[in-house]
Design an enzyme around this catalytic site. Structure first.
Site, PDB file in Angstrom:
ATOM      1  N   HIS A  17       0.445   6.874   0.699  1.00  0.00           N
ATOM      2  CA  HIS A  17       0.638   6.918  -0.849  1.00  0.00           C
ATOM      3  C   HIS A  17      -0.545   7.082  -1.427  1.00  0.00           C
ATOM      4  O   HIS A  17      -0.651   7.291  -2.583  1.00  0.00           O
ATOM      5  CB  HIS A  17       0.999   5.415  -1.042  1.00  0.00           C
ATOM      6  CG  HIS A  17       2.169   5.275  -2.086  1.00  0.00           C
ATOM      7  ND1 HIS A  17       2.938   6.205  -2.490  1.00  0.00           N
ATOM      8  CD2 HIS A  17       2.580   4.038  -2.982  1.00  0.00           C
ATOM      9  CE1 HIS A  17       3.717   5.736  -3.381  1.00  0.00           C
ATOM     10  NE2 HIS A  17       3.447   4.558  -3.869  1.00  0.00           N
ATOM     11  N   ASP A  90       1.938  11.829  -3.482  1.00  0.00           N
ATOM     12  CA  ASP A  90       2.662  11.785  -2.216  1.00  0.00           C
ATOM     13  C   ASP A  90       3.938  12.254  -2.576  1.00  0.00           C
ATOM     14  O   ASP A  90       4.414  11.844  -3.375  1.00  0.00           O
ATOM     15  CB  ASP A  90       2.268  10.833  -1.389  1.00  0.00           C
ATOM     16  CG  ASP A  90       3.009   9.591  -1.993  1.00  0.00           C
ATOM     17  OD1 ASP A  90       2.159   9.272  -3.060  1.00  0.00           O
ATOM     18  OD2 ASP A  90       3.907   8.849  -1.630  1.00  0.00           O
TER      19      ASP A  90
END
Length: 178
Positions: A17, A90
């Site tokens: 993340h 991401d």
């Protein structure tokens, strides 16, 4: 401004993340500049001048769901509009090792992007660098997947995609004044 979405560095830096921050650190290294913690902005910031344009690099150091507040704070302070911001993040919908630039509005389910859009409170297209992490097989595992460290093989693929993103960003920055 160029920003990379992330969760707090100390606990989450190596997770999928936080690829937005990986990208910003790689870009800063290529530009030979250091990011410094700026508590009033809840993150790390640096400034670089390219073709007489002052570009801010920024990594929020707060939870992903609140990244928009930190990015908005920096943008307001420096009078930067949302359509002048490149957001790196991401992306579950891209294969690991792939990255794509996109100019559009929308969050595609990404909580960091959702936060940015909510804080700017405008439906405005903005630049995004999507860095692929692939999707876990089980939908119920998404949260734990994005908050876990990628495998060595994935890290190698991610590094390649981030280097590509950095090269593309430098091309974009070099074309700013043209």
């Amino acid at each position: 401004m160029i920003t990379g979405l992330s969760n707090p560095k100390n606990k989450y830096h190596n997770t999928r993340h936080n690829l937005g921050s990986w990208y910003i650190y790689a870009l800063a290294k290529k530009l030979n500049i250091l990011l410094k913690e700026e508590k009033k902005f809840f993150g790390f910031i640096a400034s670089v001048n390219i073709h007489s344009n002052n570009i801010r690099l920024f990594i929020p150091n707060i939870f992903m769901n609140f990244n928009g507040s930190a990015i908005y704070k920096v943008a307001s302070f420096y009078n930067i509009n949302l359509n002048e911001i490149l957001v790196a993040h991401d992306d579950l919908d891209l294969e690991c090792g792939k990255s794509k630039m996109k100019y559009s509005y929308g969050h595609s389910g990404h909580n960091g992007l959702r936060s940015v859009i909510n804080y700017f409170n405008k439906k405005i297209n903005f630049y995004r660098f999507r860095i692929g992490i692939s999707r876990p097989k089980n939908k119920k595992e998404i949260s734990s997947f994005v908050l876990s460290d990628p495998t060595i093989e994935e890290v190698n693929l991610i590094d390649i995609s981030i280097q590509y993103a950095v090269r593309e960003t430098l091309i974009l920055l070099n074309n700013i004044s043209n």
